[in-house]
Design a protein around this motif. Sequence first.
Motif, short mmCIF file in Angstrom:
data_model
loop_
_atom_site.label_atom_id
_atom_site.label_comp_id
_atom_site.label_asym_id
_atom_site.label_seq_id
_atom_site.Cartn_x
_atom_site.Cartn_y
_atom_site.Cartn_z
N LEU A 13 -5.75 5.26 -20.47
CA LEU A 13 -4.75 5.04 -19.43
C LEU A 13 -4.48 3.55 -19.33
O LEU A 13 -5.39 2.74 -19.50
N GLN A 14 -3.23 3.21 -19.06
CA GLN A 14 -2.87 1.81 -18.92
C GLN A 14 -2.17 1.59 -17.58
O GLN A 14 -1.38 2.43 -17.15
N ILE A 15 -2.49 0.50 -16.95
CA ILE A 15 -1.83 0.08 -15.72
C ILE A 15 -1.23 -1.28 -16.03
O ILE A 15 -1.95 -2.22 -16.38
N ASP A 16 0.07 -1.38 -15.90
CA ASP A 16 0.78 -2.58 -16.35
C ASP A 16 0.83 -3.71 -15.33
O ASP A 16 1.62 -4.62 -15.47
N ASP A 17 -0.01 -3.66 -14.33
CA ASP A 17 -0.02 -4.70 -13.30
C ASP A 17 -1.46 -4.89 -12.84
O ASP A 17 -2.35 -4.15 -13.24
N GLN A 18 -1.67 -5.87 -11.98
CA GLN A 18 -3.00 -6.03 -11.41
C GLN A 18 -3.32 -4.84 -10.52
O GLN A 18 -2.44 -4.25 -9.90
N VAL A 19 -4.59 -4.50 -10.47
CA VAL A 19 -5.06 -3.35 -9.70
C VAL A 19 -5.68 -3.86 -8.41
O VAL A 19 -6.44 -4.83 -8.41
N ASP A 20 -5.33 -3.20 -7.31
CA ASP A 20 -6.01 -3.47 -6.05
C ASP A 20 -7.38 -2.82 -6.15
O ASP A 20 -7.49 -1.59 -6.27
N TRP A 21 -8.43 -3.64 -6.18
CA TRP A 21 -9.78 -3.14 -6.43
C TRP A 21 -10.21 -2.11 -5.40
O TRP A 21 -10.79 -1.07 -5.74
N ALA A 22 -9.93 -2.34 -4.14
CA ALA A 22 -10.34 -1.39 -3.10
C ALA A 22 -9.68 -0.03 -3.32
O ALA A 22 -10.33 1.01 -3.25
N SER A 23 -8.40 -0.02 -3.62
CA SER A 23 -7.68 1.24 -3.86
C SER A 23 -8.21 1.93 -5.10
O SER A 23 -8.42 3.15 -5.10
N ARG A 100 -0.10 7.69 -8.91
CA ARG A 100 0.37 8.11 -7.59
C ARG A 100 -0.47 7.45 -6.50
O ARG A 100 0.06 6.93 -5.51
N PHE A 101 -1.78 7.43 -6.68
CA PHE A 101 -2.67 6.84 -5.69
C PHE A 101 -2.41 5.34 -5.55
O PHE A 101 -2.33 4.81 -4.44
N LEU A 102 -2.28 4.64 -6.68
CA LEU A 102 -2.06 3.20 -6.62
C LEU A 102 -0.71 2.87 -6.00
O LEU A 102 -0.59 1.89 -5.25
N ARG A 103 0.33 3.68 -6.28
CA ARG A 103 1.64 3.46 -5.65
C ARG A 103 1.54 3.66 -4.14
O ARG A 103 2.06 2.87 -3.36
N PHE A 104 0.88 4.73 -3.73
CA PHE A 104 0.73 5.02 -2.32
C PHE A 104 -0.06 3.92 -1.62
O PHE A 104 0.35 3.39 -0.60
N ALA A 105 -1.19 3.55 -2.19
CA ALA A 105 -2.04 2.52 -1.59
C ALA A 105 -1.33 1.18 -1.57
O ALA A 105 -1.39 0.45 -0.58
N GLY A 106 -0.63 0.85 -2.65
CA GLY A 106 0.10 -0.41 -2.72
C GLY A 106 1.19 -0.49 -1.67
O GLY A 106 1.37 -1.50 -0.99
N GLY A 107 1.92 0.61 -1.48
CA GLY A 107 2.97 0.64 -0.46
C GLY A 107 2.39 0.49 0.93
O GLY A 107 2.94 -0.22 1.76
N ARG A 108 1.26 1.15 1.18
CA ARG A 108 0.63 1.03 2.49
C ARG A 108 0.11 -0.38 2.71
O ARG A 108 0.23 -0.93 3.78
N LEU A 109 -0.47 -0.98 1.67
CA LEU A 109 -0.97 -2.35 1.80
C LEU A 109 0.18 -3.32 2.03
O LEU A 109 0.07 -4.26 2.81
N ASP A 110 1.32 -3.10 1.36
CA ASP A 110 2.49 -3.96 1.56
C ASP A 110 2.98 -3.85 3.01
O ASP A 110 3.33 -4.85 3.63
#
Length: 119
Positions: A13-23, A100-110
């Motif tokens: 799996l690849q994630i093309d951006d930095q990952v929020d470690w907590a999420s 999906r989880f990273l998008r959701f968590a990222g949006g909530r963090l934003d």
Amino acid sequence: VARHAGGIASFCLQIDDQVDWASFSVWLTCLLNRHGSRILRFKGVLASNTSELPLVVHGVRHLVYPPQHLPEPDLVRGRSDLVFIVDGLDPAQIDASLHRFLRFAGGRLDRVADNVVAQ
């Protein structure tokens, strides 16, 4: 091409951006809690938003080893790569779950950050 017996599969799996470690760690905990007995091995190098150094994660089934930072900042690639070896799990579902989880968590963090700035 990876060749395995029965329902065993390996995939990346690849994630093309930095990952929020907590999420990411919450997602991984949930994944292992639900499917840990069928995750034979995972490992990865993460570009984390908490450090300039790449973060190495790996584990076997329900066991997760302590994450470690790679000592070389030159290895930062701006993306994260994960490798899984699983038994009877659909790689597409794991990939969709993670993104999906990273998008959701990222949006909530934003939104939290926007609320803090607005106050």
